[in-house]
Design an enzyme around this catalytic site. Structure first.
Site, PDB file in Angstrom:
ATOM      1  N   GLY A  26      41.882   7.599 -67.772  1.00 34.65           N
ATOM      2  CA  GLY A  26      42.466   6.392 -68.333  1.00 34.65           C
ATOM      3  C   GLY A  26      43.968   6.273 -68.273  1.00 34.65           C
ATOM      4  N   HIS A  57      42.753  -0.094 -56.425  1.00 34.70           N
ATOM      5  CA  HIS A  57      42.169   0.873 -55.494  1.00 34.70           C
ATOM      6  C   HIS A  57      43.290   1.722 -54.906  1.00 34.70           C
ATOM      7  CE1 HIS A  57      39.107   2.419 -52.794  1.00 34.70           C
ATOM      8  NE2 HIS A  57      40.017   2.378 -51.844  1.00 34.70           N
TER       9      HIS A  57
END
Length: 191
Positions: free
Chosen positions: A12, A106
């Protein structure tokens, strides 16, 4: 007020960077964290920000098309869904409901090194194995094609001759943490 839901599966760091960026912004709230891994580090990273967090196992995504997730998004009036290291396929009902309002980050310059199985060190290893001279990040809209949505933003970094997947990942993470929160802010401002 604009409200963000973050979907994450791992440690995270990008979710934390986004929460920190908007921490003192009265016009934007990170309202929800949705995670598909019960023991993911993202839960601890988001705790200091007071973000409501939920665990939805893989079956919730596959069996009911994320109906419970959609309901939570509606209850919280979510304006933008941000995938920050979310390692699950998004069901079509969720994509349709948030078309144009769901983005992903990405760790490569799409369309290169994207698609199913291309995440984390898999991407960095593929970049190095291909002899690429540069890599970077891509922020893109979510579509029914994995990593195939419209590109919103890209940033580049050099691939050094002595790079390993870990050293390349470290430079890519700097790009992610620098640019992702800002791009989220720009997308919210344009809504």
């Amino acid at each position: 007020m604009k409200r963000i839901a973050i979907l994450a599966s791992g440690e995270g760091t990008n979710a934390e960077a986004i929460a920190r960026y908007f921490e003192n912004n009265p016009d934007v709230e990170v309202s929800l964290l949705i995670c598909n891994r019960k023991a993911a580090g993202v839960f601890e990273r988001m705790r200091p920000f007071g973000v409501e967090s939920h665990y939805f196992p893989k079956a919730e995504w596959v069996d009911n098309g994320a109906a419970n997730v959609l309901q939570l998004f509606a209850e919280h009036h979510i304006d933008l869904v941000v995938l920050a290291g979310f390692l699950a396929i998004i069901p079509d009902p969720l994509i349709r409901a948030y078309e144009g309002r769901m983005i992903n980050i990405h760790p490569s310059l799409l369309p290169k090194f994207g698609g199913v199985g291309m995440y984390g060190s898999n991407v960095h290893r593929a970049v190095l194995d291909a002899g690429e001279k540069e890599s970077g990040i891509t922020i893109h809209q979510i579509s029914s094609v994995v990593d195939g949505g419209e590109i919103v933003f890209q940033a580049r970094c050099a691939v050094e001759p002595d790079d390993t997947p870990d050293t390349l990942a470290a430079r890519v993470h700097v790009l992610e943490h620098t640019h992702f929160p800002r791009v989220v802010a720009e997308l919210l401002a344009a809504q």
